[in-house]
Structure formats: C-alpha cells, structure tokens
Design an enzyme around this catalytic site. Structure first.
Site, PDB file in Angstrom:
ATOM      1  N   LYS A 213     -19.448  18.695   7.308  1.00  0.00           N
ATOM      2  CA  LYS A 213     -20.623  17.569   7.720  1.00  0.00           C
ATOM      3  C   LYS A 213     -20.690  17.925   8.930  1.00  0.00           C
ATOM      4  CE  LYS A 213     -23.840  14.255   6.325  1.00  0.00           C
ATOM      5  NZ  LYS A 213     -24.675  13.226   5.316  1.00  0.00           N
ATOM      6  N   GLU A 219      -8.552  16.766   9.104  1.00  0.00           N
ATOM      7  CA  GLU A 219      -8.117  17.007   8.543  1.00  0.00           C
ATOM      8  C   GLU A 219      -8.461  18.894   8.277  1.00  0.00           C
ATOM      9  OE1 GLU A 219      -9.082  14.410   8.177  1.00  0.00           O
ATOM     10  OE2 GLU A 219      -7.763  13.354   6.359  1.00  0.00           O
ATOM     11  N   GLY A 285     -21.976  13.577   1.874  1.00  0.00           N
ATOM     12  CA  GLY A 285     -20.845  14.713   1.350  1.00  0.00           C
ATOM     13  C   GLY A 285     -20.415  14.633  -0.091  1.00  0.00           C
ATOM     14  N   ARG A 286     -20.330  13.763  -0.650  1.00  0.00           N
ATOM     15  CA  ARG A 286     -20.246  13.369  -2.098  1.00  0.00           C
ATOM     16  C   ARG A 286     -21.278  13.624  -3.093  1.00  0.00           C
ATOM     17  NH1 ARG A 286     -19.846   9.132   0.322  1.00  0.00           N
ATOM     18  NH2 ARG A 286     -21.473   7.138  -0.373  1.00  0.00           N
ATOM     19  N   GLU A 371     -16.809   6.257  -4.046  1.00  0.00           N
ATOM     20  CA  GLU A 371     -17.320   6.169  -2.729  1.00  0.00           C
ATOM     21  C   GLU A 371     -18.516   6.023  -2.827  1.00  0.00           C
ATOM     22  OE1 GLU A 371     -17.585  10.000   0.328  1.00  0.00           O
ATOM     23  OE2 GLU A 371     -15.073   8.992   0.918  1.00  0.00           O
ATOM     24  N   HIS A 402      -1.859  14.117 -25.098  1.00  0.00           N
ATOM     25  CA  HIS A 402      -0.170  13.244 -24.931  1.00  0.00           C
ATOM     26  C   HIS A 402      -0.072  13.323 -24.377  1.00  0.00           C
ATOM     27  CE1 HIS A 402       0.033  16.939 -28.350  1.00  0.00           C
ATOM     28  NE2 HIS A 402      -0.923  17.283 -28.440  1.00  0.00           N
ATOM     29  N   LYS A 526      -9.016   5.891   8.468  1.00  0.00           N
ATOM     30  CA  LYS A 526      -8.965   7.369   9.841  1.00  0.00           C
ATOM     31  C   LYS A 526      -8.883   6.978  11.952  1.00  0.00           C
ATOM     32  CE  LYS A 526     -12.783  10.173   7.827  1.00  0.00           C
ATOM     33  NZ  LYS A 526     -13.917  10.077   7.757  1.00  0.00           N
TER      34      LYS A 526
HETATM   35  O1  F6P Z   1     -14.508  10.241   4.777  1.00  0.00           O
HETATM   36  C1  F6P Z   1     -14.714  10.789   4.482  1.00  0.00           C
HETATM   37  C2  F6P Z   1     -15.917  11.757   4.347  1.00  0.00           C
HETATM   38  O2  F6P Z   1     -16.882  11.038   5.316  1.00  0.00           O
HETATM   39  C3  F6P Z   1     -16.295  12.131   2.986  1.00  0.00           C
HETATM   40  O3  F6P Z   1     -17.400  10.985   2.257  1.00  0.00           O
HETATM   41  C4  F6P Z   1     -17.342  13.162   2.826  1.00  0.00           C
HETATM   42  O4  F6P Z   1     -17.019  14.123   2.073  1.00  0.00           O
HETATM   43  C5  F6P Z   1     -15.439  13.642   4.002  1.00  0.00           C
HETATM   44  O5  F6P Z   1     -14.834  12.586   4.226  1.00  0.00           O
HETATM   45  C6  F6P Z   1     -15.511  15.108   4.579  1.00  0.00           C
HETATM   46  O6  F6P Z   1     -16.381  15.043   6.191  1.00  0.00           O
HETATM   47  P1  F6P Z   1     -17.409  16.200   6.696  1.00  0.00           P
HETATM   48  O7  F6P Z   1     -17.628  17.081   5.742  1.00  0.00           O
HETATM   49  O8  F6P Z   1     -17.846  15.474   7.365  1.00  0.00           O
HETATM   50  O9  F6P Z   1     -15.991  16.894   7.387  1.00  0.00           O
END
Ligand code: F6P
Length: 562
Positions: A213, A219, A285-286, A371, A402, A526
């Site tokens: 987003k 990452e 995002g979620r 979240e 199980h 972060k």
């Molecule tokens: O760190 C949490 C977050 O901001 C989430 O809400 C989001 O889904 C995820 O990181 C990834 O963010 P992006 O889509 O901006 O890479």
C-alpha cells in the site's frame, strides 16, 4: 456525500444495557443442557441465514435476556449510525482522518457512490478493469517474459494485509486456479523466505507482483530488490538477457508489476507505472484483499471468479447494512464477542475451519481482528473504559483436535470458538464405502456437541469407569461455539466469510469506541529496527546507545554470527 467529522464515542460502560449485562452475567449459570431441554425452539430461534451462510448461535452462553441487552447496547452505542457513516464514506478512521470504504471495492458498478467529490465507484471499476485486463493477458499467454515464454508462476511480494489476504484466498480457492498457473507468496524479511521461494523457479516464466500500500515497507522493498537481483542474475546466467542496463530494465519491465497507492514510489523502484495497479488510502491494508492487492488472485482464478468473490463480499455488506440487528449475523457475532470479552472474562477466540482450504483463515483473521481492535485508547484519544480485543487463533479441524482441543474441552479458560464448514468438498473422496467428507464433518458436529453438553460424572460412571478416574473423564460442557455452514467453498462464499469477519470486527470496535482502522501500535518496533540496524551491522557507537539488555543481545548475536 461529504465527509463529516466523527462524533465522540459513547462510553459503553455508562449505558443502561451495560449495567443490565453486568447484572445478568453475575446471575447467569450457563446450562446449555437445560436450556435446550426446556426450549426445543432454541436452535431454530438462534440460527440465522446471511447470504449463503447458515449460522447457528444457539450453543452460545446466552439467554434471550442477554441477547436483548446486547441488542440494547448496540442501540445505545449507536451502532447503526456508525455503520451507516462507514458505508457513506465519513472519516471514521479518525486518527488518520480517512474514510473507511472497503465496502466500496465490491459495490456493483450501477450503484454510484461519491465521497469528498470523488466518484468512488467509477474509480474502483476503472482500476478493476485494469487488473482484469492484465489478468487475462497473463492467463492467455499474451503477456510473456523476456524470452517470449508465457508466465507460469506469480510471486506476490508483500506483507501484512498485502500478503495475508491474497495467500489465504489463493489457498482457499485453489480448485479455481487455472491449470499451469501457480502463485507463491514472499513476505518475511528473513532471507530464507525469498531464497526458498525462488530456488526452483524458472525466471523466464516467473512474474513478480510487488504489493505494498505504502511502497515504503522495509520487508517488501528488501524482498523486491532481492527478487529483482535474482531475476536479472539468473536470466543473464541462462543467456536470456544481455547483462546490460538495458537488458536488466527490459527484464524488470516484463517480470515485475506493482500494486500500491504510491505510484511515484513504484516508478522510483524501476517499475513502469503502466504496469502498476492502484488503490486508495481509504482501503486499510487488512481490508484490501478485494482491491488491486488481490491481483495475484485475480490472475490465478480469473476475472469471472474474482467478480464472484466481490459479489460475495457485497452480499454480506448488504446483509449487514440492511438486516435488523436481531437477525444481523455480523452484528450478533460481534455483540457475542463483546459479551465474552467484557462480561465472561474470555481473552482468546478460536476459529476452527473444518475445511483444509481455509487453513490460512485464522492467520488472516489475526491481522484483521487484532490489528483492528488491539487498542487502549478510543477514537477521541481518551483511554478505553473496558477491555478490548481478543487473541484470535486456530488451526483447521481435525488437526486442532489432536493438538489443543484438550484445553478448550477441559481447561480452566473460557474459549469461544467459531466452527466453519462447507457441505460440499472440492475433493469428494471415498474410503471404500465411506464418504470421507461426511466423516470429517461428523467430527465438526461431535466437537460442538461435546463442548456444549459435556459429559457428567454419572454418565462417566455408567460406562463403568473406576471411581478414581471419573473426575478426569468429566466434561463440564457449556463451552460456547458458533457453527457456520456453507454449501461449498466458492469464491462468493469466501467473500461472504471475509466480509462477515470484517463487520464483526467493526461492531466490536464501535462498542469499545475505538478506531478499528488505524495501527499505530506497529510503528515503534519498525522505527527501532531501523535505529538498531547499524548496531547489528557492527557500529560500536550505535551499540553503546542501546539499553544493557538489548546491547548484550546484539553483542551475543555478533559473537555467534562470527
Ligand atoms: O505494519 C503493519 C502494516 O502497516 C499493515 O497494516 C499493512 O497491512 C502492512 O504493514 C503492509 O503495509 P504495506 O502494504 O504498506 O506494505
């Protein structure tokens, strides 16, 4: 429709309904055996239909009085008003001053919505058309890699909402994936993830989708760079491209696309904005699997199935938007969760899909619910006045049976659990005469029954169990479950399920007065990771600024790393 400033939250704990619920809880002796025995209509009365989902709430620890008070609570916290504000595009994400319009992503094209002067439905449809056109090109083989080969593997690089939704839905809808196409998902910055996911891939038939987003997530950008390096290195090694700037740029153009709200950053990364799909800051995002973030899925299952998925979401949106709360499944399930968290001291909530294809659904729900509702302040910045949020967790049945069901059946904790199943499996196999899916679902019915009704000491004794073992074999019962049954795991049913939990999460957030659409709690870690990285890399000055425990751990890491 224009954006309106959000009203202050109602403090649920000051409402009349909260007082009634407190009293009712104090006096409640859960007795599912007795309740069903004296009220044969209970199952029918507490079962509801939402789209294709049959939802049986009758094995929950509620009486009609409790339910009535929960519904009164919904009125007192103005749930309907807040819901309508969300659908209308008011800025209910207060701390980020944004509309919350994931429901617009699945709104039919002939239902226009204008917010802040913007034609939202038009924008959504335009972007969807772009995604669908791209999906068709990849699926038909018209989109080729540098050597003219069609694409066989799509690797989605993203994390959080840019990963969990797409991978969960891809796994859930695997029977709908076009033959010869497959998706993989890289999310973790652990270099193992990208290394393992690319190890056996043919770069000439691989397409990467960088989904972020913000296009600023460490990452994802790190993994995207690693993937880009892998691509150009292996294409050059195979003699598929010239090892020149031009050769590399051509490779990236043909093997990388992006999904983001920040198209300028996409371009800076080296991806042609022509090959980028956008969405908007009003999609959290979620809550974004049904936006362009679902591009990998749209390619895999195709535009028709993706459109069905959106229609499923919309069906649940309409149920939530228009059904009186007495029969409104997301509202009732959200209120039941409030009942367990705030009045029955539940801390966790299990989600137990009796559908192997939903094996990533609990992980998906962890981000959606935790979240969203793991907050200690309300949307006006004041402290919350009650507990908020639950730990969501689960595994597909029967694996969970199980593993951890022991604690659900006989432990000291109250763990409300949602059991989810479909009547018609994707793979209707038989074991000799036996329909294996029937056997599977017998477990679903047995578990919910055992949890509700348990086994008394007398029943154990009647089986001839030695007296000293009786107490160990007693099941208290009165362990609450909700049963959700759907005809089959179609794209539409998956959309309905996801939207159901989105709205459950929303309902709880409204009762607690929190902004379920921000996520400030992920920011500190972060930021610290970026500050600590130099110390990890060997900068002694940076190491000295750390607290003693962290400094010692970093030093130990460096010693072990050698
Ligand atoms: O760190 C949490 C977050 O901001 C989430 O809400 C989001 O889904 C995820 O990181 C990834 O963010 P992006 O889509 O901006 O890479």
């Amino acid at each position: 429709m224009t954006s309106e400033p959000a009203r202050s939250p109602v403090d649920a704990t000051t409402t009349t309904a909260w007082g009634s619920l407190t009293e009712l809880s104090k006096n409640l002796q859960p007795d599912l055996r007795g309740w069903f025995a004296t009220d044969p209509a209970r199952a029918g009365r507490l079962s509801h239909q939402a789209g294709d989902l049959h939802v049986d709430l009758s094995k929950n620890l509620v009486t009609d009085e409790v339910l009535a008070s929960l519904l009164a609570l919904a009125d007192e916290v103005r749930l309907a008003e807040r819901r309508d504000a969300m659908f209308a595009g008011e800025h209910i994400n207060v701390t980020e001053d944004r509309a919350v319009l994931h429901t617009a992503l699945r709104r039919p094209s002939d239902e226009p919505l204008t917010v802040d002067g913007q034609d939202i439905t038009g924008d959504v449809q335009d972007e969807l058309a772009k995604v669908y056109a791209f999906a068709e090109k990849v699926r038909s083989g018209e989109w080729t890699g540098v050597t003219g080969e069609p694409i066989r593997t799509i690797v989605n690089i993203g994390i959080g909402g840019s990963d969990l939704g797409p991978v969960m839905a891809y796994e859930a809808l695997e029977p709908f994936v076009q033959d010869g196409l497959a998706c993989r998902f890289v999310s973790n910055i652990d270099p193992t993830d990208v290394a393992q996911k690319t190890a056996d891939l043919d770069p000439t038939t691989t397409l990467f989708i960088v989904a972020s987003k913000t296009f600023g997530t460490l990452e994802t950008l790190t993994n995207a760079r690693l993937a880009r390096d892998w691509l150009v290195r292996s294409l050059a090694a195979a003699g598929a491209i010239e090892d020149s700037e031009e050769g590399r740029a051509d490779a990236v153009a043909k093997h990388f696309v992006a999904v983001s709200t920040a198209l300028d950053k996409v371009e800076a990364f080296g991806i042609d904005p022509e090959n980028a799909f956008g969405f908007w800051d009003w999609v959290g995002g979620r809550y974004s699997v049904d936006s362009a973030i679902g591009t990998s899925l749209a390619v895999a299952i195709g535009p028709d199935a993706f459109a069905e998925l959106l229609a499923g979401f919309h069906a649940m949106d309409e149920h939530f938007r228009t059904t009186p709360f007495e029969r409104n499944v997301p509202a009732l399930m959200g209120l039941l969760n409030v009942w367990y968290v705030n009045f029955r001291d539940a801390h966790t909530h299990a989600v137990l899909p009796y559908a192997q294809q939903l094996h990533r659904f609990p992980a998906y729900l962890q981000q959606l619910t935790m979240e969203s509702n793991g907050k200690s302040v309300r949307w006006d910045g004041t402290p919350v006045t009650s507990d908020t949020g639950e730990v969501f967790w689960g595994e597909p049945g029967t694996n969970g049976q199980h593993a951890f069901y022991q604690l659900i059946h006989q432990g000291t904790r109250l763990i409300p659990a949602d059991f989810i199943a479909v009547a018609n499996p994707a793979y209707p196999l038989r074991d000799a005469e036996a329909d294996v899916h029937g056997l599977f679902l017998a477990n679903f019915f047995a578990q919910t029954k055992a949890l509700a009704f348990g086994k008394t000491a007398d029943e154990v004794r009647a089986e001839g169990v030695a007296e000293e073992l009786v107490s160990a074999k007693v099941f208290s019962g009165n362990r609450p479950t909700t049963s959700i049954l759907a005809p089959a795991l179609t794209p539409s049913v998956l959309g309905q399920l996801i939207a159901l939990y989105e709205h459950i999460t929303f309902v709880q957030g409204v009762v607690w007065g929190i902004d379920s659409f921000d996520q400030w709690g992920v920011e500190l870690g972060k930021k610290l990771a970026l500050e600590i990285a130099p110390a990890v890399a060997g900068d002694e000055d940076a190491l000295r600024t750390q607290d003693p425990s962290t400094a010692a751990l970093i030093a130990k890491y460096r010693e072990l790393r050698g």
